[in-house]
Every structure is written in C-alpha cells, then in structure tokens.
Design an enzyme around this catalytic site. Structure first.
Site, PDB file in Angstrom:
ATOM      1  CB  THR A 179     -17.310 -12.954 -13.826  1.00 13.42           C
ATOM      2  OG1 THR A 179     -16.460 -12.036 -13.126  1.00 13.42           O
ATOM      3  CG2 THR A 179     -18.300 -13.586 -12.860  1.00 13.42           C
ATOM      4  CE  LYS A 180     -12.297  -9.086 -14.073  1.00 21.24           C
ATOM      5  NZ  LYS A 180     -12.897  -9.331 -12.761  1.00 21.24           N
TER       6      LYS A 180
END
Length: 374
Positions: A179-180
C-alpha cells in the site's frame, strides 16, 4: 469494497520478476545491488541498504546509530508502533513528543523541551507523506549530540526545501509494503549520510557478518573466512523483490502525480463540508501523499468509519497513539501525555488513495462521506 490502499502492478513488473526467476540469483545478488544504488541516488546520493520491511529498516537504523541501554529516542506517537519498538528492542527508553495540531507531524518545540544528554536519536515520521520539519529538528538534535531519523515509510520521492527525502535527516528509513508509494511486496531500506553508520546497518541486517580483512581478529585465513563481531539478524532483501522494486521505481513519479491529483480532488470537494476538516500542506514541501487524512469533527469519527465501511468504502484510522498500546502502557506510559496527538487520533479518518483509483471512485468516496455527514 473499495480498498483503502492497493498496489499497482503492470505486465512490466511481472516480466521483471520473471526474468530473475529464470536466472541464477534469487536471494542477495545483482538486482539487490542495482536497487540499493537506485534508492541511494533517489535519496540524495547516500548509501542505501535494502531489507525485508520498513520495520526491519527502523531496527537496522537504530542499531547502526548505536542505540542501546541507557539511551533515549525521542519520537512521535502518531505512527505505527515499529517507529518506537525498534528502539525499545535495543534497550533504549522511548520518549514521546507531541505533534503539531494541524499536520500531525512531530512538533519541534515539543522535541526541544524533551531532549537531554541521553538522547541518541530524534525520530520523526513523514505522516501521510508530508516531510517533517527537519530544518528545525536538526539543530535541536545537534545541540545534544543526537542523530535525526526520518521514518519516511510514507514519503519516498518527496522533497522539502528543494532537498529529496533521504537527504533531510541523518538517517532515513523506507517501507515498500504494497500500500506504500511503491512496492517490493514486503521490503524496506535504510539510507545513511554517514558511511560508518550505513556499514553497521548493513552488517546488522547480514547476521553480523564482517568480510573486511582489515578488521579481522584472526587474519591470514582462507577466502571462505568471515567474522561476527556483533550479533545481527537476517533482514536481507531478495533479488526477486528488488527486480519488482526497480520496475516500480520507473513509475514512482507517475504514482506521485496521480496521488497528488486525488489528494487535490478530495481537498477541493471537502473544503466547505460541515463536520470535516481537511489536511494542510506546508510551504516549500513537495509531498508524495500516502493517504488522505480527513478530520471528522463533533465526535462522529467512529460512526462515520462504520457507515463508510458498510457502504463499501475501505476507510482506515492512522494511527492509535503508540503509548496507548498495552506494551507501553504496562511500562508506565500514561494517556494524556501528548494531548494534540490524542485529539488528532480522535478525529482522523484515512480515505482511499492509490494510483489506480479513478476519478469516479474518488467521487463515490466524496459523495458517500458528505451524505453520511449530512
């Protein structure tokens, strides 16, 4: 369910990984070297050491800085627990400094009041992708002989004052969780301005192995020889993961642009909505927005969180103040010690933000939120 965050994987990414799988190296090989060089170049030309996660990167950074029993690490409670736990695992006392009321970033004035001759590291977090005020934090750390650390899990590719993230603090850590802002699946990296600290971080993540013959206590051995002078862990990243990371790096600027477009769309639509407070951006800062931090007012955050999820919008809360966790509460940390952080937490709601989110998706989030608030 519209997810809160999601990786963006293309056929080029898949092909890059497949090429490594067909080659001779799967673990630590040439792709790791290329990836570390690319991360170092992006981060101001300093040495980068890749690793298995952002949590591992923090542990390595503290170890590289020589953090140990009797030392203090000043950090923010508005973060994931790993920012603090990496220092605690090495025996340091964690001191929590309150955050700025509007940004959620560690407050330099609060840090200034807490540092002592025992402070080894001042660890800030680039919350939501907005770099902390390192121009103010660095002289505070320098005054007591401490190092600055940027937990830049949210902010790779950003900058402040014309300097890239990775060049703003003495040490910087990255996370490459899906999700980064870019991913290696799981993964992370440490960037250090001091080559000696970088080398210690490298050896810590390589099980403590020393291969420099000039440092051997037992020289004149065979080519197989290595020594372990200090204990370390196996935090090494793989060539497979780094192949994906190298491919993702080629799209980091595009990811940044799309995230900025989504952030601006949220800001414009929510600016005049009653019951919500929009985030701010400091002058001279060029963030890579990791998530959109809405502040839900009037004690309605839990209600809004639950109703958004019921309607298929994957909102999240970032973060529970670290010292509220039982492991720190049991050690004597008290609620109320950082009032701005606790007030911020009580209102914070992270809206979906990732590069493949469409304008229609964003509008759905906005319409759902405004309907619930209305």
């Amino acid at each position: 369910m519209l997810p809160y965050g999601r990786q963006s994987i293309t056929e080029d990414d898949v092909q890059a990984v497949a090429e490594v799988l067909r080659g001779d190296w799967l673990t630590t090989g040439p792709a790791v070297t290329r990836f570390e060089e690319a991360i170092g170049a992006l981060a101001g030309g300093h040495r980068a050491v890749s690793c298995t996660s952002g949590t591992a990167a923090l542990h390595m950074a503290y170890a590289g800085a020589g953090v140990g029993t009797g030392d203090e690490v000043v950090t923010t409670p508005m973060t994931f627990v790993a920012t603090a736990s990496g220092a605690s695992l090495l025996g340091a006392k964690v001191v929590f400094a309150d955050v700025e009321e509007d940004t959620g970033l560690i407050d330099p004035a609060a840090v200034d009041a807490l540092v002592t001759e025992r402070t080894k590291v001042v660890a800030a977090v680039d919350y939501t992708g907005h770099p902390a005020d390192y121009a103010a934090l660095q002289p505070i750390a320098d005054r007591v002989g401490a190092l600055t650390l940027a937990d830049a899990a949210h902010s790779i590719g950003g900058s402040a004052g014309g300097r890239p993230v990775g060049d703003l603090a003495d040490l910087t850590t990255f996370s490459f969780f899906p999700t980064k802002n870019m991913t290696t699946t799981e993964g992370g990296a440490v960037v250090a301005k001091d080559d000696a600290i970088a080398q210690r971080a490298h050896e810590f993540h390589f099980i403590g192995m020393v291969r420099d013959a000039d440092r051997f206590e037992h020289p004149d051995q065979g080519a197989w020889w290595y020594e372990v002078h200090e204990l370390g862990l196996n935090y090494r990243l793989t060539d497979v993961a780094c192949a994906l990371g190298l491919s993702q790096l080629q799209r980091l600027e595009a990811f940044k642009q799309r995230r900025a477009e989504i952030w601006a769309r949220y800001n414009e639509a929510l600016a005049g909505v009653d019951g919500v407070r929009i985030p701010v951006q400091r002058e001279g800062v060029d963030p890579v927005w990791h998530f959109y931090c809405a502040r839900i007012l009037d004690g309605r955050r839990r209600e809004v969180f639950e109703k958004m999820r019921e309607r298929g919008i994957g909102v999240q809360v970032n973060y529970i103040p670290v010292y509220w966790q039982p492991v720190y509460a049991d050690a004597g940390y008290q609620r109320g010690m950082c009032p701005n952080a606790e007030a911020f937490y009580a209102e914070e709601l992270s809206l979906p933000l990732f590069p493949d989110l469409t304008d229609a998706d964003v509008d759905r989030v906005i319409e759902t939120l405004t309907d619930i608030l209305g």
